[in-house]
Design a protein around this motif. Sequence first.
Motif, PDB file in Angstrom:
ATOM      1  N   LEU A 323       0.505  -1.388   0.168  1.00  0.00           N
ATOM      2  CA  LEU A 323      -0.278   0.079  -0.273  1.00  0.00           C
ATOM      3  C   LEU A 323       0.625   1.054   0.012  1.00  0.00           C
ATOM      4  N   GLN A 324       0.347   1.928  -0.950  1.00  0.00           N
ATOM      5  CA  GLN A 324       0.873   3.434  -0.856  1.00  0.00           C
ATOM      6  C   GLN A 324       0.737   4.838  -1.402  1.00  0.00           C
ATOM      7  N   ILE A 325       0.948   5.804  -1.119  1.00  0.00           N
ATOM      8  CA  ILE A 325       0.532   7.242  -1.351  1.00  0.00           C
ATOM      9  C   ILE A 325       1.654   8.049  -1.035  1.00  0.00           C
ATOM     10  N   PHE A 326       1.313   9.277  -1.907  1.00  0.00           N
ATOM     11  CA  PHE A 326       2.553  10.088  -1.494  1.00  0.00           C
ATOM     12  C   PHE A 326       1.984  11.136  -1.607  1.00  0.00           C
ATOM     13  N   THR A 327       3.615  12.413  -1.009  1.00  0.00           N
ATOM     14  CA  THR A 327       2.646  13.435  -0.496  1.00  0.00           C
ATOM     15  C   THR A 327       3.392  14.407  -1.856  1.00  0.00           C
ATOM     16  N   LYS A 328       2.525  15.701  -1.272  1.00  0.00           N
ATOM     17  CA  LYS A 328       2.890  16.478  -2.506  1.00  0.00           C
ATOM     18  C   LYS A 328       4.799  17.699  -2.236  1.00  0.00           C
ATOM     19  N   PRO A 329       4.654  18.689  -3.342  1.00  0.00           N
ATOM     20  CA  PRO A 329       6.510  18.498  -2.957  1.00  0.00           C
ATOM     21  C   PRO A 329       6.208  18.923  -0.692  1.00  0.00           C
ATOM     22  N   LEU A 330       7.662  18.681  -0.663  1.00  0.00           N
ATOM     23  CA  LEU A 330       7.942  19.501   0.858  1.00  0.00           C
ATOM     24  C   LEU A 330       8.316  21.030   0.961  1.00  0.00           C
ATOM     25  N   GLN A 331       8.892  20.998  -0.157  1.00  0.00           N
ATOM     26  CA  GLN A 331       8.878  22.406   0.494  1.00  0.00           C
ATOM     27  C   GLN A 331       8.736  23.242  -1.374  1.00  0.00           C
ATOM     28  N   ASP A 332       8.676  24.795  -1.436  1.00  0.00           N
ATOM     29  CA  ASP A 332       8.257  25.442  -2.237  1.00  0.00           C
ATOM     30  C   ASP A 332       8.265  25.358  -3.552  1.00  0.00           C
ATOM     31  N   ARG A 333       9.251  24.203  -4.190  1.00  0.00           N
ATOM     32  CA  ARG A 333       9.162  24.138  -5.561  1.00  0.00           C
ATOM     33  C   ARG A 333       9.356  22.315  -6.187  1.00  0.00           C
ATOM     34  N   PRO A 334       8.299  22.663  -6.696  1.00  0.00           N
ATOM     35  CA  PRO A 334       8.003  20.878  -7.413  1.00  0.00           C
ATOM     36  C   PRO A 334       9.260  19.698  -6.858  1.00  0.00           C
ATOM     37  N   THR A 335       9.850  19.595  -6.251  1.00  0.00           N
ATOM     38  CA  THR A 335      11.391  18.846  -5.749  1.00  0.00           C
ATOM     39  C   THR A 335      10.549  17.826  -5.327  1.00  0.00           C
ATOM     40  N   VAL A 336      11.824  17.748  -3.827  1.00  0.00           N
ATOM     41  CA  VAL A 336      11.743  16.719  -3.219  1.00  0.00           C
ATOM     42  C   VAL A 336      10.665  16.593  -2.778  1.00  0.00           C
ATOM     43  N   PHE A 337       9.816  14.832  -2.630  1.00  0.00           N
ATOM     44  CA  PHE A 337       8.686  14.705  -1.708  1.00  0.00           C
ATOM     45  C   PHE A 337       8.874  13.237  -1.024  1.00  0.00           C
ATOM     46  N   PHE A 338       8.201  12.879  -0.141  1.00  0.00           N
ATOM     47  CA  PHE A 338       8.097  11.655   0.395  1.00  0.00           C
ATOM     48  C   PHE A 338       6.900  10.466   0.020  1.00  0.00           C
ATOM     49  N   GLU A 339       6.766   9.567  -0.249  1.00  0.00           N
ATOM     50  CA  GLU A 339       6.084   8.214  -0.628  1.00  0.00           C
ATOM     51  C   GLU A 339       5.561   7.641   1.498  1.00  0.00           C
ATOM     52  N   ILE A 340       5.035   7.305   1.439  1.00  0.00           N
ATOM     53  CA  ILE A 340       4.656   6.264   2.373  1.00  0.00           C
ATOM     54  C   ILE A 340       3.884   4.726   2.196  1.00  0.00           C
ATOM     55  N   ILE A 341       4.506   3.686   2.288  1.00  0.00           N
ATOM     56  CA  ILE A 341       4.469   3.184   2.413  1.00  0.00           C
ATOM     57  C   ILE A 341       4.979   1.982   3.214  1.00  0.00           C
ATOM     58  N   GLN A 342       3.546   0.817   3.479  1.00  0.00           N
ATOM     59  CA  GLN A 342       3.703  -0.364   3.618  1.00  0.00           C
ATOM     60  C   GLN A 342       2.964  -1.586   2.829  1.00  0.00           C
ATOM     61  N   ARG A 343       4.430  -2.780   3.731  1.00  0.00           N
ATOM     62  CA  ARG A 343       4.572  -3.908   2.919  1.00  0.00           C
ATOM     63  C   ARG A 343       4.054  -4.917   3.147  1.00  0.00           C
ATOM     64  N   LYS A 344       3.053  -5.851   2.372  1.00  0.00           N
ATOM     65  CA  LYS A 344       2.948  -7.233   2.950  1.00  0.00           C
ATOM     66  C   LYS A 344       2.835  -7.702   1.972  1.00  0.00           C
ATOM     67  N   GLY A 345       4.095  -8.558   2.514  1.00  0.00           N
ATOM     68  CA  GLY A 345       5.007  -9.451   1.445  1.00  0.00           C
ATOM     69  C   GLY A 345       5.780  -8.731  -0.291  1.00  0.00           C
TER      70      GLY A 345
END
Length: 371
Positions: A323-345
């Motif tokens: 399962l996964q989801i992506f944040t919008k960019p973490l700063q003013d420029r559309p550059t770095v973001f996070f993915e939050i992920i849970q693995r079930k196998g």
Amino acid sequence: MSTATEARSNPLAQIDWDYVEFYVGNAKQAAHYYMSAFGFDQVAYAGPETGVRDRVSYLLEQNKLRFVLTASLSPDDEIARHVALHGDGVKDIAILVQDARAAFEMAVGGGARVVLEPTVLEDANGRLIKATIATYGDTVHSFIERDGYTGIFAPGFVEARKSIAHAAKPALQFIDHCVGNVGWGEMDAWGDFYGRVFGFSQLVSFDDKDISTEYTALRSKVMTDPRHQVKFPINEPAQGKKKSQIEEYLDFYHGAGVQHMAIRTDDIAATIAALKANGVEFLDTPDSYYDMLQERVGKIDEALETLRDLRILVDRDDLGYMLQIFTKPLQDRPTVFFEIIQRKGSLSFGKGNFKALFVSIEQEQEKRGTL
Ligand code: FE2
């Protein structure tokens, strides 16, 4: 081959993430953001008060995650120039090794550019050894050998604990993978770099037929250490009808750099609900994605309604699902973001979600006028 022999012949056979250092414009405020929004605790500080004259750094921790947020105190040094050119971004993906000198020798032997020769850092708590090599763009990798160091983090840092109360606290565990965006046609060379310099092998690759929409495309390959502890996917843009998200990144970051870090959680539904309550913004997913979901991924533990409400994506491979989801960019420029992920196998990277995800990113690009 025994593990001990393996470690001697390949000093990078047994590695782990140590910390990720961001260069930012205002470390004090950035620290507050990562604490209040993502649930990190402040653990240590370095700056003029601790004998460090030219910069301030805040060490934030959450379970096994360790982020260092660093800002310059002068108008024109390496940190200030990095921030002026790239905006806030990831400078150092530091790797915990058992022998920093051996790791450094192997990396330099493989063609890596030297940033810092193996250096002993010492204080009353002992010593640690740090060596740094360059990777894509202005990004670097430090090899950290802790060598029995008993201090809070590293010489120059003092314990400075601070927490923010959260109604519901996100539970972020550790880095799953850390993705670099590189320029046109450079993906293979950087994949080879991680082969030569780190002794990594290729886990999987995706071409533009896998990762494309009507408008934009990219290619990606994932390099990994033998234990699959540290994974570095590398993306390059591919030709599409319009500007790809990788090109948009390269334009705003002014070159190659870290695109996203995927952070593991054991309970994605509770964590995303908590992050959303804290004001973290995520990419949206079209409602139609959930109409097809059951059919595509089969039986899963989570309630479809919960996933739909939180806009969490699901993908399955022969080993399980993720399962996964992506944040919008973490700063003013559309550059770095996070993915939050849970693995079930599943060990996959969510190939089945690429399309839904890209449509969502394109909607954001459209708003910025960069599609
Ligand atoms: Fe990812």
